[in-house]
Design a protein around this motif. Structure first.
Motif, PDB file in Angstrom:
ATOM      1  N   ASP A   1       1.532   6.317  -6.929  1.00  0.00           N
ATOM      2  CA  ASP A   1       0.393   6.969  -7.427  1.00  0.00           C
ATOM      3  C   ASP A   1       0.142   8.519  -7.336  1.00  0.00           C
ATOM      4  OD1 ASP A   1      -2.426   6.610  -8.463  1.00  0.00           O
ATOM      5  OD2 ASP A   1      -3.211   7.090  -6.473  1.00  0.00           O
TER       6      ASP A   1
ATOM      7  N   GLY B   1       0.938   3.821  -3.044  1.00  0.00           N
ATOM      8  CA  GLY B   1       0.779   5.202  -2.551  1.00  0.00           C
ATOM      9  C   GLY B   1       1.535   6.247  -3.105  1.00  0.00           C
ATOM     10  N   ILE B   2       2.919   5.732  -3.024  1.00  0.00           N
ATOM     11  CA  ILE B   2       3.960   6.826  -3.389  1.00  0.00           C
ATOM     12  C   ILE B   2       4.235   6.799  -4.947  1.00  0.00           C
ATOM     13  CG2 ILE B   2       6.648   6.801  -3.748  1.00  0.00           C
ATOM     14  CD1 ILE B   2       6.757   6.108  -1.052  1.00  0.00           C
TER      15      ILE B   2
ATOM     16  N   ILE C   1       0.972  -1.344  -0.048  1.00  0.00           N
ATOM     17  CA  ILE C   1       0.035  -0.039  -0.041  1.00  0.00           C
ATOM     18  C   ILE C   1       0.821   1.323  -0.089  1.00  0.00           C
ATOM     19  CG2 ILE C   1      -1.594   1.189   1.352  1.00  0.00           C
ATOM     20  CD1 ILE C   1      -2.955  -1.316   2.256  1.00  0.00           C
ATOM     21  N   GLY C   2       1.990   1.215   0.635  1.00  0.00           N
ATOM     22  CA  GLY C   2       2.818   2.299   0.920  1.00  0.00           C
ATOM     23  C   GLY C   2       3.377   2.541  -0.644  1.00  0.00           C
TER      24      GLY C   2
ATOM     25  N   SER D   1       0.548  13.768   1.808  1.00  0.00           N
ATOM     26  CA  SER D   1       0.361  12.277   1.785  1.00  0.00           C
ATOM     27  C   SER D   1       1.590  11.730   1.612  1.00  0.00           C
ATOM     28  CB  SER D   1      -0.332  12.005   0.533  1.00  0.00           C
ATOM     29  OG  SER D   1       0.015  12.794  -0.553  1.00  0.00           O
ATOM     30  N   GLU D   2       2.673  12.437   1.141  1.00  0.00           N
ATOM     31  CA  GLU D   2       3.860  11.687   0.681  1.00  0.00           C
ATOM     32  C   GLU D   2       4.780  11.193   2.289  1.00  0.00           C
ATOM     33  OE1 GLU D   2       4.066  15.029   0.257  1.00  0.00           O
ATOM     34  OE2 GLU D   2       3.332  14.871  -1.985  1.00  0.00           O
TER      35      GLU D   2
ATOM     36  N   VAL E   1       2.924  10.148   4.886  1.00  0.00           N
ATOM     37  CA  VAL E   1       2.124   9.088   5.447  1.00  0.00           C
ATOM     38  C   VAL E   1       2.718   7.792   4.692  1.00  0.00           C
ATOM     39  CG1 VAL E   1      -0.232   8.291   5.381  1.00  0.00           C
ATOM     40  CG2 VAL E   1      -0.120  10.576   5.746  1.00  0.00           C
ATOM     41  N   TYR E   2       3.014   7.932   3.474  1.00  0.00           N
ATOM     42  CA  TYR E   2       3.153   6.741   2.586  1.00  0.00           C
ATOM     43  C   TYR E   2       4.672   6.360   3.030  1.00  0.00           C
ATOM     44  CZ  TYR E   2      -0.971   7.060  -0.183  1.00  0.00           C
ATOM     45  OH  TYR E   2      -2.256   7.326  -0.596  1.00  0.00           O
TER      46      TYR E   2
ATOM     47  N   LEU F   1       4.549   4.792   6.561  1.00  0.00           N
ATOM     48  CA  LEU F   1       4.060   3.265   6.252  1.00  0.00           C
ATOM     49  C   LEU F   1       5.042   2.361   6.002  1.00  0.00           C
ATOM     50  CD1 LEU F   1       0.526   3.556   4.261  1.00  0.00           C
ATOM     51  CD2 LEU F   1       0.901   2.734   6.727  1.00  0.00           C
ATOM     52  N   LEU F   2       6.072   2.857   4.852  1.00  0.00           N
ATOM     53  CA  LEU F   2       6.989   2.111   4.533  1.00  0.00           C
ATOM     54  C   LEU F   2       8.055   1.779   5.613  1.00  0.00           C
ATOM     55  CD1 LEU F   2       7.361   3.260   0.730  1.00  0.00           C
ATOM     56  CD2 LEU F   2       6.742   1.061   1.686  1.00  0.00           C
TER      57      LEU F   2
END
Length: 56
Positions: free
Chosen positions: A19, A16-17, A12-13, A35-36, A38-39, A42-43
């Motif tokens: 996308d 997301g990056i 998902i991370g 949002s960067e 957040v991703y 996550l990673l």
């Protein structure tokens, strides 16, 4: 089970990056939080969980 969950969150991370280059990336749900970050969080939180069993 933890490896499966961590790998799904890492996917998902990564998605997301990658996308963020799309046309719909301009739409922000929470404009206060980028949002960067957040991703990336996550990673950074889940990639060590994936590689820890390989190291052990």
């Amino acid at each position: 089970m933890g490896i499966a969950v961590s790998s799904l969150i890492a996917i998902i991370g990564f998605l997301g990056i990658f996308d963020l280059n799309s046309d719909y990336a301009n739409i922000s749900v929470l404009p206060v939080i980028a949002s960067e970050w957040v991703y990336l969080f996550l990673l950074l939180a889940n990639l060590p969980n994936l590689f820890l069993p390989l190291w052990l």
